[in-house]
Design an enzyme around this catalytic site. Structure first.
Site, PDB file in Angstrom:
ATOM      1  N   LYS A 116       0.868  -1.184   0.000  1.00 20.98           N
ATOM      2  CA  LYS A 116       0.000   0.000   0.000  1.00 20.98           C
ATOM      3  C   LYS A 116       0.906   1.236   0.000  1.00 20.98           C
ATOM      4  O   LYS A 116       1.263   1.772   1.052  1.00 20.98           O
ATOM      5  CB  LYS A 116      -0.905  -0.059   1.238  1.00 20.98           C
ATOM      6  CG  LYS A 116      -2.270   0.527   0.991  1.00 20.98           C
ATOM      7  CD  LYS A 116      -3.228   0.164   2.100  1.00 20.98           C
ATOM      8  CE  LYS A 116      -4.334   1.186   2.227  1.00 20.98           C
ATOM      9  NZ  LYS A 116      -5.199   1.362   1.078  1.00 20.98           N
TER      10      LYS A 116
HETATM   11  N1  PMP Z   1      -7.762  -2.508  -3.169  1.00 19.13           N
HETATM   12  C1  PMP Z   1      -7.242  -1.276  -3.068  1.00 19.13           C
HETATM   13  C2  PMP Z   1      -6.559  -0.691  -4.254  1.00 19.13           C
HETATM   14  C3  PMP Z   1      -7.340  -0.566  -1.860  1.00 19.13           C
HETATM   15  O1  PMP Z   1      -6.830   0.659  -1.751  1.00 19.13           O
HETATM   16  C4  PMP Z   1      -8.012  -1.162  -0.767  1.00 19.13           C
HETATM   17  C5  PMP Z   1      -8.141  -0.415   0.525  1.00 19.13           C
HETATM   18  N2  PMP Z   1      -7.026  -0.616   1.345  1.00 19.13           N
HETATM   19  C6  PMP Z   1      -8.528  -2.454  -0.921  1.00 19.13           C
HETATM   20  C7  PMP Z   1      -8.393  -3.097  -2.138  1.00 19.13           C
HETATM   21  C8  PMP Z   1      -9.211  -3.153   0.220  1.00 19.13           C
HETATM   22  O2  PMP Z   1      -8.261  -3.489   1.190  1.00 19.13           O
HETATM   23  P1  PMP Z   1      -8.677  -3.664   2.726  1.00 19.13           P
HETATM   24  O3  PMP Z   1      -9.833  -4.571   2.736  1.00 19.13           O
HETATM   25  O4  PMP Z   1      -7.474  -4.245   3.341  1.00 19.13           O
HETATM   26  O5  PMP Z   1      -9.012  -2.315   3.232  1.00 19.13           O
END
Ligand code: PMP
Length: 295
Positions: A153
């Site tokens: 991320k």
């Molecule tokens: N894909 C992307 C590109 C994201 O930014 C997120 C948010 N973090 C997610 C999927 C979902 O991830 P999570 O369930 O860990 O928040």
């Protein structure tokens, strides 16, 4: 909207007022996007405030930092404790938590030894709202996994997300759905994607998408519900034959999609297995059914 004169943030070991915190103009994260972050939620539960899957989120922050050669000097356990303290100081229970790791001054293309950790908390409604969404197939693809670490991320990756969401909103949609470099459906700009066909859920495999913590929770919930999930590649055209679809992510939680381009998903949302997953997710985060590993 995100802070008031009283809001406290955690910055490099201290709890300080957001309005007094300062960031240098020459930091590498601002110029080149080399920083890593998380998006976490805490909920009011019968046992008090609980951060949902704090360990998973902070472990992912470490994974992201490692991939970008950033040394993060706080353990996941420490970051979790700091976050609970920060929620207390801000008197927040249902909150969105944003840890951001940003670097020091450097205009060269290598990371700095100076690594800053800031954690911010604020009250934030569901990121994509409560209403069923209209989604368009984006003209943008998700980043090439050979060009960057898509499972990390990283701040800079979100320029791709901003392009996709802005395009979708300019065209009158609520959100975008992006393909991967091979033209398979990948994910949304800030959420993972599932569709439902004949009661079965289908989602893209890992490799070209962020490994969502909500996505993993959906797998757990589906198993408890006896709903089958298939992880496989699929083209956008396959959605024109799907019964229902949803996005899932920490900020968005689980939110149904009513329309993909011109196609309206035919099933009544409340009759779908996707809806059962949505309901169970709400219950899971807000009750003490989820026992945190550190507690
Ligand atoms: N894909 C992307 C590109 C994201 O930014 C997120 C948010 N973090 C997610 C999927 C979902 O991830 P999570 O369930 O860990 O928040």
């Amino acid at each position: 909207m995100y802070y008031t004169d009283e809001t406290i943030v955690f910055l490099n070991g201290e709890y300080v007022k957001a309005k007094d915190a300062k960031v240098g103009l020459y930091n590498q994260t601002m110029h080149y996007g080399n920083g890593v972050f998380e998006g976490i939620r805490s909920y009011e539960t019968p046992d008090g405030t609980r951060i949902f899957k704090a360990k998973e989120h902070y472990d992912r922050l470490h994974y992201s930092a490692d991939k970008m050669h950033i040394s993060l000097r706080y353990s996941s356990e420490e970051l979790e404790q700091i976050t609970y303290r920060l929620l207390e100081l801000n008197d927040l229970s249902d909150a969105y938590i944003r840890p951001l790791v940003y670097l020091g001054e450097n205009m060269s293309l290598t990371p700095t030894d100076e690594v800053n950790v800031v954690i911010m908390v604020w009250e934030w409604g569901k990121y994509l709202g409560d209403k069923m969404l209209k989604v368009m197939l984006s003209s943008y693809q998700r980043p090439n996994p050979k060009a960057c670490h898509v499972q990390a991320k990283v701040v800079g990756h979100y320029t791709n997300s901003i392009l996709a969401t802005t395009e979708a909103k300019q065209k009158g949609f609520d959100e975008a759905l992006l393909t991967d470099i091979n033209g398979n459906v990948a994910e949304g700009p800030g959420a993972n994607f599932f569709f439902e066909k004949d009661g079965k859920l289908v989602t893209a495999p890992l490799g070209n998408i962020l490994s969502g913590i909500t996505r993993a929770t959906v797998f757990e919930l589906a198993q408890e519900l006896g709903v089958e999930i298939e992880e496989r590649f699929f083209k956008p055209e396959e959605l024109l034959n799907a019964d229902a679809a949803f996005f899932c992510g920490t900020a968005a939680e689980v939110i149904g999609i009513e329309q993909f381009n011109d196609y309206r998903f035919p099933m009544n949302w409340e009759d779908t297995n996707s809806y059962l997953v949505q309901r169970m997710y709400k219950r899971r985060v807000a009750t003490n059914e989820y026992k945190h590993v550190y507690l």
